[in-house]
Scaffold this active site. Sequence first.
Site, PDB file in Angstrom:
ATOM      1  N   MET A  30      -2.956   1.883  -0.645  1.00 14.56           N
ATOM      2  CA  MET A  30      -4.020   2.845  -0.391  1.00 14.56           C
ATOM      3  C   MET A  30      -5.084   2.748  -1.479  1.00 14.56           C
ATOM      4  O   MET A  30      -5.844   3.694  -1.723  1.00 14.56           O
ATOM      5  CB  MET A  30      -3.459   4.266  -0.293  1.00 14.56           C
ATOM      6  CG  MET A  30      -2.615   4.481   0.940  1.00 14.56           C
ATOM      7  SD  MET A  30      -2.707   6.163   1.595  1.00 14.56           S
ATOM      8  CE  MET A  30      -2.115   7.101   0.203  1.00 14.56           C
ATOM      9  N   LEU A  33      -5.778   0.599  -7.352  1.00 15.93           N
ATOM     10  CA  LEU A  33      -4.635  -0.218  -7.738  1.00 15.93           C
ATOM     11  C   LEU A  33      -4.341  -0.143  -9.231  1.00 15.93           C
ATOM     12  O   LEU A  33      -5.241  -0.019 -10.060  1.00 15.93           O
ATOM     13  CB  LEU A  33      -4.886  -1.677  -7.322  1.00 15.93           C
ATOM     14  CG  LEU A  33      -5.243  -1.909  -5.854  1.00 15.93           C
ATOM     15  CD1 LEU A  33      -5.365  -3.399  -5.573  1.00 15.93           C
ATOM     16  CD2 LEU A  33      -4.211  -1.278  -4.941  1.00 15.93           C
ATOM     17  N   GLU A  35      -0.940  -1.374 -12.299  1.00 13.20           N
ATOM     18  CA  GLU A  35      -0.024  -2.471 -12.629  1.00 13.20           C
ATOM     19  C   GLU A  35       1.136  -2.578 -11.646  1.00 13.20           C
ATOM     20  O   GLU A  35       1.671  -3.669 -11.428  1.00 13.20           O
ATOM     21  CB  GLU A  35       0.516  -2.296 -14.049  1.00 13.20           C
ATOM     22  CG  GLU A  35      -0.518  -2.490 -15.141  1.00 13.20           C
ATOM     23  CD  GLU A  35      -1.064  -3.900 -15.153  1.00 13.20           C
ATOM     24  OE1 GLU A  35      -0.275  -4.856 -14.988  1.00 13.20           O
ATOM     25  OE2 GLU A  35      -2.289  -4.061 -15.321  1.00 13.20           O
ATOM     26  N   GLY A  36       1.530  -1.458 -11.053  1.00 17.81           N
ATOM     27  CA  GLY A  36       2.590  -1.516 -10.043  1.00 17.81           C
ATOM     28  C   GLY A  36       2.154  -2.323  -8.837  1.00 17.81           C
ATOM     29  O   GLY A  36       2.899  -3.183  -8.344  1.00 17.81           O
ATOM     30  N   HIS A  37       0.939  -2.046  -8.356  1.00 13.38           N
ATOM     31  CA  HIS A  37       0.408  -2.830  -7.237  1.00 13.38           C
ATOM     32  C   HIS A  37       0.245  -4.299  -7.632  1.00 13.38           C
ATOM     33  O   HIS A  37       0.536  -5.204  -6.834  1.00 13.38           O
ATOM     34  CB  HIS A  37      -0.956  -2.282  -6.799  1.00 13.38           C
ATOM     35  CG  HIS A  37      -0.926  -0.876  -6.297  1.00 13.38           C
ATOM     36  ND1 HIS A  37      -1.479   0.171  -6.999  1.00 13.38           N
ATOM     37  CD2 HIS A  37      -0.406  -0.340  -5.167  1.00 13.38           C
ATOM     38  CE1 HIS A  37      -1.317   1.293  -6.313  1.00 13.38           C
ATOM     39  NE2 HIS A  37      -0.660   1.012  -5.207  1.00 13.38           N
ATOM     40  N   GLN A  61      -1.607   9.897   7.415  1.00 19.97           N
ATOM     41  CA  GLN A  61      -0.364  10.202   6.712  1.00 19.97           C
ATOM     42  C   GLN A  61      -0.533  11.356   5.731  1.00 19.97           C
ATOM     43  O   GLN A  61       0.392  11.701   5.004  1.00 19.97           O
ATOM     44  CB  GLN A  61       0.177   8.970   5.993  1.00 19.97           C
ATOM     45  CG  GLN A  61      -0.621   8.484   4.792  1.00 19.97           C
ATOM     46  CD  GLN A  61      -0.078   7.176   4.241  1.00 19.97           C
ATOM     47  OE1 GLN A  61      -0.121   6.137   4.887  1.00 19.97           O
ATOM     48  NE2 GLN A  61       0.467   7.227   3.025  1.00 19.97           N
ATOM     49  N   GLY A 147       6.749  -1.130  -3.000  1.00 19.23           N
ATOM     50  CA  GLY A 147       7.346  -0.710  -4.260  1.00 19.23           C
ATOM     51  C   GLY A 147       8.552   0.183  -4.057  1.00 19.23           C
ATOM     52  O   GLY A 147       8.599   1.000  -3.134  1.00 19.23           O
ATOM     53  N   GLN A 153      10.006   5.568   1.786  1.00 18.23           N
ATOM     54  CA  GLN A 153       9.088   4.732   2.562  1.00 18.23           C
ATOM     55  C   GLN A 153       9.662   3.336   2.761  1.00 18.23           C
ATOM     56  O   GLN A 153       9.626   2.786   3.868  1.00 18.23           O
ATOM     57  CB  GLN A 153       7.734   4.637   1.854  1.00 18.23           C
ATOM     58  CG  GLN A 153       6.769   3.657   2.513  1.00 18.23           C
ATOM     59  CD  GLN A 153       5.433   3.615   1.813  1.00 18.23           C
ATOM     60  OE1 GLN A 153       4.554   4.420   2.125  1.00 18.23           O
ATOM     61  NE2 GLN A 153       5.260   2.692   0.873  1.00 18.23           N
TER      62      GLN A 153
END
Length: 281
Positions: A30, A33, A35-37, A61, A147, A153
């Site tokens: 979404m 962004l 560091e996880g993305h 959502q 993730g 999810q």
Amino acid sequence: MEILHSISDVKKYVKRFKSEGLTIGLVPTMGYLHEGHKSLIEKASSENDRVIVSDFVNPIQFGPNEDLDVYPRDLEHDAKLSESAGASILFNPEPSEMYFDDAVTFVNSSEITDVLCGARRPGHFRGVCTVVTKLFNIACPDKAYFGEKDAQQLAVIKRMVRDLNFDIEIVGCPIIREEDGLAKSSRNTYLSPEERKAATVLSRSLNNAREILKTGERDADKIIKAITLDIEKEPLAKIDYVEVVDSLSLKSVSKIEKSVLIPIAVYIGKIRLIDNFTFNI
């Protein structure tokens, strides 16, 4: 890297990639962004010939009282991060591109979405399943990357792919954390400095629970109680839920006899944050 805004343009590239025998990795996001993305995109880049990153704040959502209108957006930043991580395409459509005004078809899931976040956010996973299905149909990926921070999810998407016979491998990627342990999230930007400091209670409480499990404790209620007591020590924190559930079905367990997911949702001020870990026997 190409920044595309229309479904037809993405499909043109996908058709070309497929005709050349290239594999495609999809990273649904979404936007805004972090560091996880980036870790998802890098993983996808290492395992596929081309990577498509979707950058779309999915309106269906969000509930009526949630943060759709103020959800952070920064396409320029997202493009730089995606390109540096190895993306081939950044797909950034408008809601009108993704949804017909008179649409009547949606993808729904039951049971696995009736607990945890799904129980507290009616309609949320219908929106997630619908948009992910549409992205699968648009991008035709060989693999899609999600993730593990959004554990429910990930479980819902895996079940949907199985149940609907999508020929796509779903890859779960580890939670990326700040130096103080807080799981990276776009919503962390909402936190005041005081709230940001208080938010570390989520990871601390889970770390303490993990250590208790390592001693041999297998009573789920005792694990829940330990996490609850830790979080209640933080004045800015308000618990939404603390659970111990089966890793596959997400059903609550009383005795830990196999792999379990220990997810929590906590309000820090007005901001709802989630975190979790999986414990394997």
